[in-house]
Design a protein around this motif. Sequence first.
Motif, PDB file in Angstrom:
ATOM      1  N   LEU A  73     -13.160   7.162 -11.750  1.00 35.10           N
ATOM      2  CA  LEU A  73     -13.064   7.223 -10.285  1.00 35.10           C
ATOM      3  C   LEU A  73     -12.225   8.432  -9.885  1.00 35.10           C
ATOM      4  CD1 LEU A  73     -12.246   3.563  -9.110  1.00 35.10           C
ATOM      5  CD2 LEU A  73     -14.372   4.827  -8.687  1.00 35.10           C
ATOM      6  N   GLY A  74     -12.613   9.065  -8.787  1.00 32.30           N
ATOM      7  CA  GLY A  74     -11.750  10.047  -8.151  1.00 32.30           C
ATOM      8  C   GLY A  74     -10.826   9.244  -7.247  1.00 32.30           C
ATOM      9  N   VAL A  75      -9.618   9.012  -7.726  1.00 31.08           N
ATOM     10  CA  VAL A  75      -8.754   8.027  -7.088  1.00 31.08           C
ATOM     11  C   VAL A  75      -8.258   8.485  -5.707  1.00 31.08           C
ATOM     12  CG1 VAL A  75      -6.585   6.772  -7.339  1.00 31.08           C
ATOM     13  CG2 VAL A  75      -8.043   7.153  -9.326  1.00 31.08           C
ATOM     14  N   SER A  76      -7.920   9.754  -5.586  1.00 27.06           N
ATOM     15  CA  SER A  76      -7.193  10.220  -4.403  1.00 27.06           C
ATOM     16  C   SER A  76      -7.965  10.099  -3.086  1.00 27.06           C
ATOM     17  CB  SER A  76      -6.764  11.677  -4.588  1.00 27.06           C
ATOM     18  OG  SER A  76      -6.325  11.903  -5.901  1.00 27.06           O
ATOM     19  N   ASN A  77      -9.308  10.020  -3.165  1.00 27.42           N
ATOM     20  CA  ASN A  77     -10.096   9.916  -1.929  1.00 27.42           C
ATOM     21  C   ASN A  77      -9.704   8.721  -1.077  1.00 27.42           C
ATOM     22  OD1 ASN A  77     -11.484  12.008  -2.991  1.00 27.42           O
ATOM     23  ND2 ASN A  77     -13.312  10.823  -3.545  1.00 27.42           N
ATOM     24  N   VAL A  78      -9.184   7.678  -1.714  1.00 28.91           N
ATOM     25  CA  VAL A  78      -8.971   6.407  -1.005  1.00 28.91           C
ATOM     26  C   VAL A  78      -8.008   6.557   0.171  1.00 28.91           C
ATOM     27  CG1 VAL A  78      -7.019   5.485  -2.351  1.00 28.91           C
ATOM     28  CG2 VAL A  78      -8.771   3.931  -1.462  1.00 28.91           C
ATOM     29  N   SER A  79      -7.109   7.527   0.102  1.00 32.74           N
ATOM     30  CA  SER A  79      -6.016   7.571   1.080  1.00 32.74           C
ATOM     31  C   SER A  79      -6.181   8.625   2.168  1.00 32.74           C
ATOM     32  CB  SER A  79      -4.700   7.827   0.333  1.00 32.74           C
ATOM     33  OG  SER A  79      -4.781   9.085  -0.318  1.00 32.74           O
ATOM     34  N   PHE A  80      -7.344   9.275   2.239  1.00 36.14           N
ATOM     35  CA  PHE A  80      -7.534  10.292   3.281  1.00 36.14           C
ATOM     36  C   PHE A  80      -7.138   9.742   4.645  1.00 36.14           C
ATOM     37  CE2 PHE A  80     -10.676  12.879   0.706  1.00 36.14           C
ATOM     38  CZ  PHE A  80      -9.865  14.008   0.706  1.00 36.14           C
ATOM     39  N   GLY A  81      -6.429  10.550   5.379  1.00 38.96           N
ATOM     40  CA  GLY A  81      -6.083  10.166   6.743  1.00 38.96           C
ATOM     41  C   GLY A  81      -4.862   9.274   6.853  1.00 38.96           C
ATOM     42  N   LEU A  82      -4.269   8.906   5.726  1.00 39.31           N
ATOM     43  CA  LEU A  82      -3.079   8.052   5.791  1.00 39.31           C
ATOM     44  C   LEU A  82      -1.836   8.857   5.421  1.00 39.31           C
ATOM     45  CD1 LEU A  82      -4.282   4.750   4.065  1.00 39.31           C
ATOM     46  CD2 LEU A  82      -3.922   5.163   6.508  1.00 39.31           C
ATOM     47  N   PRO A  83      -0.682   8.449   5.958  1.00 38.50           N
ATOM     48  CA  PRO A  83       0.559   9.085   5.495  1.00 38.50           C
ATOM     49  C   PRO A  83       0.945   8.533   4.122  1.00 38.50           C
ATOM     50  CG  PRO A  83       1.049   7.395   7.119  1.00 38.50           C
ATOM     51  CD  PRO A  83      -0.451   7.456   7.018  1.00 38.50           C
ATOM     52  N   ALA A  84       1.896   9.171   3.477  1.00 38.72           N
ATOM     53  CA  ALA A  84       2.411   8.733   2.160  1.00 38.72           C
ATOM     54  C   ALA A  84       1.256   8.392   1.226  1.00 38.72           C
ATOM     55  CB  ALA A  84       3.359   7.539   2.336  1.00 38.72           C
ATOM     56  N   ARG A  85       0.363   9.333   1.060  1.00 33.68           N
ATOM     57  CA  ARG A  85      -0.872   9.067   0.323  1.00 33.68           C
ATOM     58  C   ARG A  85      -0.625   8.638  -1.126  1.00 33.68           C
ATOM     59  NH1 ARG A  85      -5.300  13.571   0.984  1.00 33.68           N
ATOM     60  NH2 ARG A  85      -6.308  12.058  -0.385  1.00 33.68           N
ATOM     61  N   ASP A  86       0.406   9.199  -1.750  1.00 34.72           N
ATOM     62  CA  ASP A  86       0.658   8.877  -3.156  1.00 34.72           C
ATOM     63  C   ASP A  86       0.874   7.383  -3.376  1.00 34.72           C
ATOM     64  OD1 ASP A  86       0.284  11.291  -4.236  1.00 34.72           O
ATOM     65  OD2 ASP A  86       2.391  11.704  -4.712  1.00 34.72           O
TER      66      ASP A  86
END
Lengths: 195, 804
Positions: free
Chosen positions: B508-521
């Motif tokens: 999975l490309g994990v990082s896509n899940v948090s687009f548009g949110l703060p504190a993405r990590d």
Amino acid sequence: MTPALAKSYSPPPTRVREVLRYARSGEGDAAALALLPAVIGEAEPHLSYRVAYRESPVRVAGDTVELLGLSVTSHRLATALAPCRRALLFAATVGTALDRLIARYARLAPSRALLLSALGTERVEALCDLFCRETAAEYGTPLPRLSPGYGDLPLSLQRELLPLLDAERHLGITLSPSLLMSPTKSVTAFVGILD
Amino acid sequence: MDFRTYLSRHLVRLDGGMGTLLQAAGLSAGELPERRSVTHPETVTAIHREYLAAGCDVITANTFGASLLRFSKDELSEVIGAAILCAKNAIREAGREGTAFVALDVGPSGRLLRPLGDLDFEEAVALFSATVREGVRHGADLILIETMNDCYETKAALLAAKESCDLPVLVTNAYGEDEKLLTGATPEAMAAMLEALGADAIGANCSLGPEALAGVARRLVAATSLPVIVQPNAGLPRTEGGRTVYDVDEATFAATLSEMLSFGVRGLGGCCGTTPAYIAALTEATRDAVPLPLTEVRDTVLSSYTHAVTLGPRPRLIGERINPTGKKRFREALLSHDIDYLLAEAVREEEAGAEILDVNVGLPEIDEVALLTEAVTEIQAVTALPLCIDTASPAAMEAALRRYNGKPLLNSVNGKRESLASVLPLAKKYGAAVIALTLDEDGIPATAEGRFAIAERILAAAESYGIPRRDVIFDTLTLTVSADNTAPRTTLSAMEMIRTRLGCHTSLGVSNVSFGLPARDTVNSVFFGMALERGLSAAIMNPHSPEMMKTYRAYLALSGLDESCAEYLAAAESFAPPAAPAAPTAPVPAAPQDTAEGESALGRAIRKGLRHEAAALTEGLLSEREPLSVIRCEIVPALNRVGEAFEAGRAYLPTLLVSAEAASAALEVIKGRLLKNGAPPAMRGPFVLATVRGDIHDIGKNIVRLLLESYGFRVIDLGRDVAPEDVLAAVLRHKAPLCGLSALMTTTVPAMGETVALLRREAPFCHVTVGGAVLTQSTAEAMGAHHYAPDAMDGVRYAESVCK
């Protein structure tokens, strides 16, 4: 005719002063001294010490030397082998992995690449010395070694020497059309043996 | 019976050494043994007859070194034709037609491939193709590629064989005492690549005796579904009274080798020092032996030129940073062809813990076919991690897959008919594992069942092309949670269904899940943990994210994949919260005690070669000063002081280099800032640099480059072994006022002269400077160069005098 023999060695002691000299550095160079322990530590697991060699009777007539089916005209070689009835031809290398390490740093940290390269030069020279001191000495008293490219001993001789030593099979040494050896930290040389 | 069928049913006995027997029959030193098939066919045929009488099923034609590097086209055809005829005659005379086979013998080219050597990969493929085509034309039954000690050359030979014929191809490599090839590959790495590329059998030959090769043989059997062949030497040679003897006798050889049948080896023979007597003993020792059945390997394995990486049970990290999406500095690097920027990123990802690197250089403005291929080869020159070739362009895929050294991961195929038809054949031909996205012509299904159905279709298509199930890795597509809060659950459900019902691995490309949110990590790392728990096999992620790495380490410990929590404990040392970054208005730290008079903190960091400190201080300075003023008033004067000390003999080369590296780190910060402000940095030059044709020593050239860059020149580095025409083309394309050439060897000075003459004639505006160990002022003048630079600093001074 006997085939080439191959042998592995344990690492000879590192001569820091020589490494610094090959890096065009002095003993007082703080930058080099600071980097060197890490460079040696990183290189060590990547180094191998291997030599392929072959013994042969020698005949010297004037400036022409005959050995291993070769006829080489070189004043330097003739002088070096004149007192000998036998000689060894050898190739030594510290392996390809060091070249990869140098390539890695060549673009990213040239200071490290410079020291790795200098270390490699020192390592392969130390290996040659070790070979002469231990293995060549089993045949008699070894005289100073002489490599193609020095004086009038032509570099083009590499084309004939490496196959005679089966150097690709034993050591992975290959030769480019411009006569460069890979691994770059490789040496070929003749050693005269006094009975 | 054809050989493939024979191989699948029987234990195969191959022959032994040819060279030693030819020498005994009068071959002299320096004579090419292949010519003996033409000049002394009766000798060669007699040797084959002896091996057949000893019980061989496969005899190896006398073609080990037959290539266009050693023979003209006509003579190549003649020696191969004669060699195969000798072998066939021997089989006929022995009455063994149909039960004995002729192998075309293909040995190493004798040259080393780029990047470490100078033989181009495609040239190598062409050389091997020429040999194979002659072998096929003259009626060989199979191809035996042997004694290869380089992974890349082995790939070139196997690819050439597969492209030139349909004959069975056996591949054996020369492993050393450390159970690796001389160029570093492990048996597992070789097995992964060779099986994926379509070899019919793999194995080990030469270099060691039977006992010493047993370990390699075991590892190969465990790592491949293919038959494994072992052809050892008769031990090690030594001289005894002027005669060569090998230290393993016939009986010991046969006994040791035949024991390998017990753990699954299916092909036995000999190499250096072995004779028909050894093979006869082997035949006797294996007379009633029945080979063990082949076992299917189930692991998903990727490889580089040194090692293999297995997916599962341990999940793997795929670094995502080599990708221009959303990264201004990276885009700029691609557009200005700054490959070193990519290389530095690759090394940083490796240091951060990535185990596989995704490589994506797709931008609409660039030639992706050329750039992706270059990026893959260059990255493989600085890191041994397996790569994931990431592109939407089938042409770029093919070019990069072809050049990749090992078994890569391919990102990606999807359920669209066009994608299946264009990508799967490439994955099959070039031996890649492939990431499959669960989408098709209708888009991404909203349900897990919909995505699973696409996965089943993709898997069926892949298997129809001959791609094994284990080499298809499914990505069920991470969508943004802020747009749809049920999306992550759907992704994970589909992933789990695939993992449990199809048995395939997932990514999975994990990082896509948090687009548009703060504190993405924070969001990414929790999603990552959820995915891991449900069976994720690999994540394409940012290894520089402390949150992601903590989650990964903790997961390994909690799921029993980290013995005694050892890895966790080692990693935890770096978990301490990073020091708060200096506030933008923080004063520059007080000068430490060893600061020279009138020297700023940045000046000191440069003088002492402190890269990180130089970068951090520059960052601080930029909050209050103009970028150009920092260059002019801080960086250049600091570097100049070291440069002057070097010129005066008060400082050595390593000191100059570490200072220049620190200055470069400072300049990189400034470059990033200028790009952020939308103003690309103005630089002097450009300066075209190259190591001339035939020369692969480039440390001197790299030193010049570093210094020029740290003095604010734009450098176009053409690398090493560069043809005169290519130097000219670059000078003309960039209208470069300066060109520097280096050569280390006397043998390459003529190529330098040729390049200088070409530049003087065709690019009269360009100032040419030359340097290198073998050059002098007078040789430089004789070849017509404008300038001779005895050292790197002098090169910089000359460049400054030209570009005032």
